[in-house]
Structures are given as structure tokens and as C-alpha cells.
Write an enzyme that holds these catalytic residues in place. Sequence first.
Site, PDB file in Angstrom:
ATOM      1  N   LYS A  63       0.825  -1.223   0.000  1.00  0.00           N
ATOM      2  CA  LYS A  63       0.000   0.000   0.000  1.00  0.00           C
ATOM      3  C   LYS A  63       0.850   1.261   0.000  1.00  0.00           C
ATOM      4  CE  LYS A  63      -2.678  -0.404   3.613  1.00  0.00           C
ATOM      5  NZ  LYS A  63      -2.175  -1.664   4.152  1.00  0.00           N
TER       6      LYS A  63
ATOM      7  N   ARG B   3      -9.850   1.800   8.547  1.00  0.00           N
ATOM      8  CA  ARG B   3      -9.348   0.474   8.850  1.00  0.00           C
ATOM      9  C   ARG B   3     -10.445  -0.403   9.446  1.00  0.00           C
ATOM     10  NH1 ARG B   3      -3.708   0.859   8.338  1.00  0.00           N
ATOM     11  NH2 ARG B   3      -2.637  -0.814   9.403  1.00  0.00           N
TER      12      ARG B   3
ATOM     13  N   ARG C 101      11.450  -7.254   5.388  1.00  0.00           N
ATOM     14  CA  ARG C 101      11.494  -5.803   5.181  1.00  0.00           C
ATOM     15  C   ARG C 101      12.413  -5.131   6.215  1.00  0.00           C
ATOM     16  NH1 ARG C 101       5.983  -2.415   4.429  1.00  0.00           N
ATOM     17  NH2 ARG C 101       5.744  -2.500   6.679  1.00  0.00           N
TER      18      ARG C 101
ATOM     19  N   ARG D 250      11.056  -3.098  11.738  1.00  0.00           N
ATOM     20  CA  ARG D 250       9.977  -2.551  12.554  1.00  0.00           C
ATOM     21  C   ARG D 250       9.452  -3.644  13.487  1.00  0.00           C
ATOM     22  NH1 ARG D 250       5.847   0.102   8.261  1.00  0.00           N
ATOM     23  NH2 ARG D 250       4.398  -0.885   9.689  1.00  0.00           N
TER      24      ARG D 250
ATOM     25  N   ARG E  42      -1.337  -9.088  12.877  1.00  0.00           N
ATOM     26  CA  ARG E  42      -1.873  -7.991  12.053  1.00  0.00           C
ATOM     27  C   ARG E  42      -2.800  -8.539  10.968  1.00  0.00           C
ATOM     28  NH1 ARG E  42       3.278  -5.182   9.942  1.00  0.00           N
ATOM     29  NH2 ARG E  42       1.961  -3.520   9.139  1.00  0.00           N
TER      30      ARG E  42
END
Length: 217
Positions: A13, A88, A127, A160, A171
Site C-alpha cells: 500500500k 481500517r 522488510r 519494525r 496484524r
Amino acid sequence: MRLVLVGPPGAGKGTQAQFIASHLSIPKISTGDIFRYNVSTGTELGKQAKAYMGRGDLVPDEITIAMVVARLQEPDAQSGFLLDGFPRNVPQAEVLRKLLAEWDTRLDVVLELVVDDDEVVRRLSGRRTCRQCGRIWHVLFEPPARAGICDDCNGELFQRDDDREQTIRHRLDVYAEQTQPLIAFYADDGILLGIDATGPVEEITERAMSALRRFIR
Ligand code: AMP
């Protein structure tokens, strides 16, 4: 154009939002980025959001909505915007709809980036983010020349908290429970567009832009 981007964490996104917003010359408003900025600069908002974000939970609606309402009133958002990461859940979507109606406007389109869970875990667990300039790398798909160091600015790369595998799975559950219902919500409105978000980044942007073309006014 008033556009919302939805998709699970790791759908790309943020990356697509940047390209699409720049093609359409509208501001990209990313609630995740605004929260991260506030966490890293230690503001009151950042302190309130930090624990939820670290666990992969949603920040409470009243905090998130107040932040978005303030951002949407800024001058650059008056003739269009791309929302990345908001709404969300259905209550956030209802508030957004009401707010835009008060301003005599509405969303033009909601673009869903479609990817499956295994692909999400593969993408997010590799990531790495640069502490200094914020650039995103990937240990498999886009590794920097020197492990752990940003090619652009020599900053240190870090993972992160919410990109660790266990948090990613959480998540995804949060997405399925709270965000997925938005798909039906916006499909009922007739403004939902879904595109396949796997493959090279430029191809996904191409797909997104050709799907959006008929909504450009
Ligand atoms: P993102 O970068 O969009 O994945 O967002 C990172 C984190 O920020 C999320 O896991 C949430 O904790 C928080 N967040 C971002 N957008 C929202 C939102 N619309 N509502 C609640 N929490 C959010």
C-alpha cells in the site's frame, strides 16, 4: 480524486500509494506514517499510539479519527487525496462518509490490493527500514549493497517491531476481523475496485492506474 487504498499489511500500500498519488497529483495521507512520525518524535499522540502499534493492534478510533479529520482540513487535501491505511474498520468508514457528506463530497473509489497471507509474511518479515531516511529495503527482493546499511544515506537499517513474524500473523488476523468487512461496505456503494497486487511494483502501478482511469474527472 478522493481515493482510499485498502489491502492487508504487506500488500504494498505504502509504495503504491506514493506512485498513484504522484501520478494523480494529490496528497498521500498515510495514517501509519503519521503515527510513526509522532512515535519517533515523541509527541503526545505518538506516546498514545506506540503500544498499540508495537503489538500490531489498531490505535483506538477516537485518536485516529481526530488525527485524520485535522489532516483532511489542510489546504492541500481540498481538491483530492489518497488515504493509505484509513479507514481500517467500518466505524471509521462511517465517520469518513459522514464527514465528506458534510463537506458536500464523497469518495470516488476504493482500490483494494489483493495478495494472499503467505506472500504477506514473506514480504514483511524481510522488510528493513532505514532509521535515517526511511527508505525501505528487503533482504531477499531488494537487498542493500552492504547488509544492514542504507545505500542512499549510510543510515542503519532496522526491522519494525510490527514486521516480526508473530506480529505479522496478528496484524493479518486484525485485518481479517476488522478491515476486511470494509470490502463489502464499499462494494455495496459500488465504488470498490480490486487489483492483483503480486508481481513487479511497476506492473502493479500500471494495473492500478488503468483501473482508476475511468474514475478520473
Ligand atoms: P500501517 O503502516 O498502515 O500498517 O500502520 C501501522 C500501524 O499504525 C497499524 O498496525 C496500527 O497500529 C496503526 N494504524 C494505522 N492506521 C490506522 C487506522 N486507520 N486505525 C487504527 N490504527 C491505525
